[in-house]
Enzyme design. Structure first.
Site, PDB file in Angstrom:
ATOM      1  N   ARG A   1       0.802  -1.235   0.000  1.00 31.04           N
ATOM      2  CA  ARG A   1       0.000   0.000   0.000  1.00 31.04           C
ATOM      3  C   ARG A   1       0.828   1.275   0.000  1.00 31.04           C
ATOM      4  O   ARG A   1       0.293   2.373   0.033  1.00 31.04           O
ATOM      5  CB  ARG A   1      -0.969  -0.003   1.173  1.00 31.04           C
ATOM      6  CG  ARG A   1      -0.348  -0.126   2.537  1.00 31.04           C
ATOM      7  CD  ARG A   1      -1.422  -0.186   3.599  1.00 31.04           C
ATOM      8  NE  ARG A   1      -0.894  -0.744   4.826  1.00 31.04           N
ATOM      9  CZ  ARG A   1      -1.631  -1.057   5.876  1.00 31.04           C
ATOM     10  NH1 ARG A   1      -2.926  -0.891   5.845  1.00 31.04           N
ATOM     11  NH2 ARG A   1      -1.072  -1.548   6.955  1.00 31.04           N
TER      12      ARG A   1
ATOM     13  N   ASP B   1      -4.570  -0.906  -1.539  1.00 29.84           N
ATOM     14  CA  ASP B   1      -5.019  -1.182  -0.168  1.00 29.84           C
ATOM     15  C   ASP B   1      -5.933  -2.404  -0.272  1.00 29.84           C
ATOM     16  O   ASP B   1      -6.976  -2.354  -0.922  1.00 29.84           O
ATOM     17  CB  ASP B   1      -5.783   0.032   0.375  1.00 29.84           C
ATOM     18  CG  ASP B   1      -6.228  -0.215   1.816  1.00 29.84           C
ATOM     19  OD1 ASP B   1      -6.281  -1.396   2.244  1.00 29.84           O
ATOM     20  OD2 ASP B   1      -6.531   0.761   2.509  1.00 29.84           O
ATOM     21  N   PHE B   2      -5.535  -3.502   0.372  1.00 29.67           N
ATOM     22  CA  PHE B   2      -6.269  -4.764   0.180  1.00 29.67           C
ATOM     23  C   PHE B   2      -7.663  -4.743   0.813  1.00 29.67           C
ATOM     24  O   PHE B   2      -8.473  -5.627   0.554  1.00 29.67           O
ATOM     25  CB  PHE B   2      -5.487  -5.951   0.774  1.00 29.67           C
ATOM     26  CG  PHE B   2      -4.057  -6.031   0.307  1.00 29.67           C
ATOM     27  CD1 PHE B   2      -3.721  -5.706  -1.000  1.00 29.67           C
ATOM     28  CD2 PHE B   2      -3.054  -6.437   1.179  1.00 29.67           C
ATOM     29  CE1 PHE B   2      -2.395  -5.776  -1.435  1.00 29.67           C
ATOM     30  CE2 PHE B   2      -1.731  -6.511   0.749  1.00 29.67           C
ATOM     31  CZ  PHE B   2      -1.398  -6.176  -0.560  1.00 29.67           C
TER      32      PHE B   2
ATOM     33  N   LYS C   1       0.194 -19.572   7.164  1.00 30.92           N
ATOM     34  CA  LYS C   1      -0.339 -19.784   8.501  1.00 30.92           C
ATOM     35  C   LYS C   1      -0.335 -18.449   9.254  1.00 30.92           C
ATOM     36  O   LYS C   1       0.458 -17.588   8.891  1.00 30.92           O
ATOM     37  CB  LYS C   1       0.465 -20.826   9.259  1.00 30.92           C
ATOM     38  CG  LYS C   1       1.929 -20.428   9.511  1.00 30.92           C
ATOM     39  CD  LYS C   1       2.558 -21.268  10.562  1.00 30.92           C
ATOM     40  CE  LYS C   1       2.378 -20.641  11.915  1.00 30.92           C
ATOM     41  NZ  LYS C   1       3.627 -20.374  12.625  1.00 30.92           N
TER      42      LYS C   1
ATOM     43  N   HIS D   1       5.686 -24.343   5.996  1.00 34.60           N
ATOM     44  CA  HIS D   1       7.023 -24.339   5.383  1.00 34.60           C
ATOM     45  C   HIS D   1       7.862 -25.542   5.796  1.00 34.60           C
ATOM     46  O   HIS D   1       8.823 -25.883   5.117  1.00 34.60           O
ATOM     47  CB  HIS D   1       7.739 -23.011   5.615  1.00 34.60           C
ATOM     48  CG  HIS D   1       8.292 -22.808   6.982  1.00 34.60           C
ATOM     49  ND1 HIS D   1       7.555 -22.355   8.031  1.00 34.60           N
ATOM     50  CD2 HIS D   1       9.539 -23.011   7.477  1.00 34.60           C
ATOM     51  CE1 HIS D   1       8.316 -22.284   9.106  1.00 34.60           C
ATOM     52  NE2 HIS D   1       9.534 -22.670   8.805  1.00 34.60           N
TER      53      HIS D   1
ATOM     54  N   HIS E   1       3.475 -27.414  12.402  1.00 35.20           N
ATOM     55  CA  HIS E   1       4.745 -28.055  12.035  1.00 35.20           C
ATOM     56  C   HIS E   1       4.955 -29.413  12.722  1.00 35.20           C
ATOM     57  O   HIS E   1       5.306 -30.394  12.066  1.00 35.20           O
ATOM     58  CB  HIS E   1       5.923 -27.135  12.369  1.00 35.20           C
ATOM     59  CG  HIS E   1       5.787 -25.749  11.825  1.00 35.20           C
ATOM     60  ND1 HIS E   1       5.287 -25.498  10.569  1.00 35.20           N
ATOM     61  CD2 HIS E   1       6.083 -24.537  12.350  1.00 35.20           C
ATOM     62  CE1 HIS E   1       5.288 -24.194  10.356  1.00 35.20           C
ATOM     63  NE2 HIS E   1       5.759 -23.591  11.422  1.00 35.20           N
TER      64      HIS E   1
ATOM     65  N   LYS F   1      10.843 -21.967  22.786  1.00 34.74           N
ATOM     66  CA  LYS F   1      11.677 -20.809  22.458  1.00 34.74           C
ATOM     67  C   LYS F   1      12.715 -20.643  23.565  1.00 34.74           C
ATOM     68  O   LYS F   1      12.514 -21.097  24.696  1.00 34.74           O
ATOM     69  CB  LYS F   1      10.822 -19.529  22.407  1.00 34.74           C
ATOM     70  CG  LYS F   1       9.647 -19.602  21.441  1.00 34.74           C
ATOM     71  CD  LYS F   1      10.073 -19.398  20.004  1.00 34.74           C
ATOM     72  CE  LYS F   1       8.919 -19.174  19.063  1.00 34.74           C
ATOM     73  NZ  LYS F   1       8.646 -20.265  18.135  1.00 34.74           N
TER      74      LYS F   1
END
Ligand SMILES: NC(=O)C1=CN([C@@H]2O[C@H](COP(=O)(O)OP(=O)(O)OC[C@H]3O[C@@H](n4cnc5c(N)ncnc54)[C@H](OP(=O)(O)O)[C@@H]3O)[C@@H](O)[C@H]2O)C=CC1
Ligand SMILES: O=C1O[C@H](COP(=O)(O)O)[C@@H](O)[C@H](O)[C@H]1O
Length: 481
Positions: free
Chosen positions: A41, A84-85, A138, A168, A230, A331
């Site tokens: 945009r 602008d979507f 995702k 992925h 995943h 993490k």
């Protein structure tokens, strides 16, 4: 052929999509007539856009694969559109550019809230005539209900065989090799069930924290961010029956059967089968790192979002009855490590016991990252005159990089973009499997709320909370790393 990338100024485009397309172009795998439409945009010229993309792509392409000449030819494929979507205005221009005779791929690298509006605008402005494919990133939903809503909305405009849901992990070379290893080798294939396998471990550990992504992550957590997609895909590929062919339908049908056969983790067993944790401040590679609640962009002193999950999953079918699948992801763990470990059962009788040798189980370690490869841990004789039948574990190593046709292992997005361009859906996720996966995860999340609302703290830089160790140790086993 036209490839339209919605969200072309975003992080995913810069870090993954544009470098992947650059590499594909470099090895002449992109169709000669492929036009890349970058949609964003910001009001900038195509030159300004490309200057910026060049700087960003350069960071992800090493010197030996970079050339100015190659960049110039790649850049010539690009068109930039300011859109602008959320409104249909700019889509009219797109419809004028797209010919029904040419296939077009729409890659939605945008917040998921825009999936519906973008499809509606594409439909309303006549962009969907001819061979049209939709690539979705995702997360597809937050739970079963919202996932269904996204699938219903996009399903109004695209048939299932034109929808490419990206996970992925399926694009990683080593993940595909899992299929080849299982279904291309008789000696592995015949030793792959409850008769031979003691247990399976799947670990996806990352040293990174949530820094900078807190606002997205806090509403999601590690179960939705990593396990629902995943880890579930990895589990399915390890556990599924051989498909009768490598078609998308064949593979998806087998994967969905596994998700359906997963024993529910619910209020009755959640305390024994699941652990959730959150990292506290700690040390990583000699540096002090903040806890989850101390990250710079964290606005609160209290959040019950998990950054670590460990599960003991059971698959109720003939092949896997009684074989636990231990899954672990977190993490701020000590290192980047994604591996699948198959531990085999002990032999019925140890004939070397009299010579003082312990029974050492065989292990197959499938390393997805880093140092992609497969290691078979086998028992062998120790070369010794004193200890005639002393046993040692030897490691047979298959190193993928050494055998690569390319001088590098391709990134997952290269495989996935190429497959989508070629109309091959086998490495994309089908509607049924994603919805079944949400159904299973929803039940677990609900059970957590009721029976185990408190998080286990773990120190950043450690392998997770003590309860995560106990989950497996109480069964007389231990994590491979
Ligand atoms: N980044 C990653 O590694 C991964 C991302 N994903 C998923 O991919 C998608 C994109 O992620 P990511 O690139 O990180 O996100 P970003 O926020 O970096 O990029 C999204 C882009 O969408 C643009 N955008 C938002 N609203 C509009 C609008 N109304 N009109 C036009 N453009 C708009 C933003 O534009 P502007 O810059 O102008 O705000 C931004 O450039 C998300 O669904 C994410 O969950 C999935 C896996 C990994
Ligand atoms: O999808 C995601 O994956 C990354 C990890 O991907 P990898 O290819 O580096 O293993 C994870 O960091 C992120 O939180 C998640 O959204």
């Amino acid at each position: 052929m036209d490839l339209l990338i919605f969200g072309a100024r975003g992080d995913l485009s810069a870090r993954k999509l544009f470098p992947a397309l650059y590499h594909l172009d470099n090895v002449e795998l992109l169709p000669a007539d492929l036009r890349i439409h970058a949609l964003a945009r910001e009001d900038i010229s195509v030159e300004a856009f490309l200057n910026d993309v060049k700087v960003r792509v350069r960071k992800y392409v090493d010197d030996s694969h970079w050339s100015e000449e190659q960049w110039t030819s790649y850049a010539a494929r690009f068109v930039y559109h300011r859109i602008d979507f959320s409104t249909s205005d700019g889509f009219v221009t797109l419809s004028e550019l797209l010919s029904p005779e040419n296939p077009a791929l729409f890659y939605l690298a945008t917040p998921p809230s825009l999936f519906g509006p973008i499809c509606e605008h594409l439909g309303a402005t006549g962009c969907l005539k001819g061979d049209r494919r939709l690539l979705l990133e995702k997360p597809i939903g937050h739970d079963l209900e919202s996932c269904r809503a996204v699938n219903d909305t996009v399903g109004e405009f695209f048939e299932e065989d034109s929808i490419y849901r990206v996970d992925h992990y399926l694009g990683k070379e080593t993940v595909q090799n899992l299929l080849v290893m299982r279904f291309g080798n008789r000696f592995i294939n015949t030793q792959w069930d409850q008769g031979c396998v003691d247990h399976v471990q799947i670990t996806v550990a990352e040293p990174i924290g949530i820094e900078g992504r807190w606002s997205y992550y806090d509403g999601v957590g590690q179960l939705r961010d990593m396990v629902q997609n995943h880890l579930m895909q990895l589990l399915c590929l390890v556990a599924m029956e051989p498909p009768n062919s490598m078609t998308a339908e064949g593979i998806r049908d087998e994967k969905v059967k596994i998700v359906r056969a997963l024993r529910p983790i619910n209020e009755s067993n959640v305390r024994d089968h699941a652990v959730r944790g959150q990292y506290a401040a700690g040390w990583l590679r000699g540096e002090a790192v903040p806890g989850y609640l101390e990250e710079e962009d964290c606005p609160t002193e209290d959040s019950q979002t998990e950054t670590y999950v460990a599960l003991k999953a059971l698959i109720d079918n003939w092949r896997w009855a009684g074989v636990p699948f231990y899954l672990r992801t977190g993490k701020r763990m000590p290192e980047k490590l994604t591996e699948i470990v198959i531990t085999y059962k002990a032999l019925p009788h140890n004939i070397f016991a009299e010579a003082g040798s312990e029974d050492v189980p065989n292990r197959l370690v499938i390393r997805l990252q880093p140092n992609e490869g497969i290691e078979m841990q086998m028992v062998s004789k120790q070369h010794s005159l004193r200890n005639k039948m002393g046993l040692v574990t030897k490691h047979l190593n298959l190193d993928f990089l050494g055998s690569a046709e390319l001088d590098r292992i391709p990134d997952a997005y290269e495989r996935l973009l190429l497959d989508a361009i070629n109309g091959d859906q086998s490495l994309f996720v089908g509607r049924e499997e994603i919805e079944e996966s949400w159904r299973w995860c929803d039940e677990l999340i609900d059970a957590w709320q009721v029976r185990a609302p408190t998080l286990q703290r773990y120190q950043a830089g450690s392998w997770g909370p003590t309860k995560g160790e106990l989950l497996i140790e109480k069964d007389g086993r231990s994590w491979h790393v």
